[in-house]
Design an enzyme around this catalytic site. Sequence first.
Site: not given
Length: 301
Positions: A65, A96, A171, A246
């Site tokens: 998502l 993420t 990440k 982001k």
Amino acid sequence: MATIGFIGLGNMGGPMATNLVNAGHTVQVFDLATEAVERLAKAGATGCQSAAEAASGVEMVITMLPAGKHVRSLYLGDDGLLANVARGTLLVDSSTIDADTARAVAAEAEQAGCPMIDAPVSGGVAGAEAGKLVFMVGGASGPVEQARPVLDVMGRAVFHAGPAGAGQVAKMCNNMLLAISMIGTSEAINLGVAEGLDPKALSDIMQQASGGNWVLNGYNPYPGVMDGTPASRGYTGGFGTALMLKDLGLAQDAALKDGKATPLGALARNIYALHDAGGNGHKDFSSVIEFLQHGGGSASQ
Ligand code: NAD
């Protein structure tokens, strides 16, 4: 072969679910966009009318998502996944998102009797299509090992980073470093070119010298230096500026929360915010070299 529910069939989730179908798994899919469900149904998946339907009667649910708020509401909302899945269903979120949301949702999942892992990916759309993603996984060893054979179908490497949320932390840290090295590499090439060097000759030298890094090895931001890079096809494909922005925001939120100084991460976020504001959100993140050349204006200014 497993029966898997897959929710979120966008740029990444679509090809990931397709690879699971092609490997012979039974895949039940759902997305808010009906065209995405229809596309997967044509590829051999079972299209569903809701997330709850996609997650029913499966051994494992994978979600892909856009951001943390979507993950929170899909899992925890009224009539959300946790209210509908059978106890013991393995839950894998590959979106993420911030590590705190990943930890909170995993804790609620455990209360509901479902093991959950966070498994964000690196490798972009090309990696998703080729089944060559790198998974960075957080969670207990049992569920991670249970998920591994399925993740292996979609990726070339699966790293167990630590407990719940650890995949998201890995990440976030990786992408902050990547953004900083992309900006640094771009600055160095721009300066060398301004001083009359050929960008390929300079890149070849730096690649072998102490400035060598991942960007120089395979993702050179200067057009024409390296075949097959986004820079050599007008910054199309690859990893979008908006997505990098982001991820840099997630890193800055975490740094603020932890009271940690990440001055280059903060500067990188601001540079990408300006580049994004210039209408470049859809371009590959290596296009930041253009921003550094022209400050967001055109080459002739
Ligand atoms: P995307 O916007 O293309 O796809 C997201 C999909 O989720 C959309 O199809 C949307 O309709 C669907 N969706 C949203 N809420 C939903 C809900 N409640 N129920 C069902 N479906 C829902 O995004 P993407 O590029 O596929 O990225 C997905 C995630 O992967 C993001 O978290 C992103 O940061 C991460 N990621 C993306 C890339 C990349 O290169 N695109 C690379 C690595 C990681």
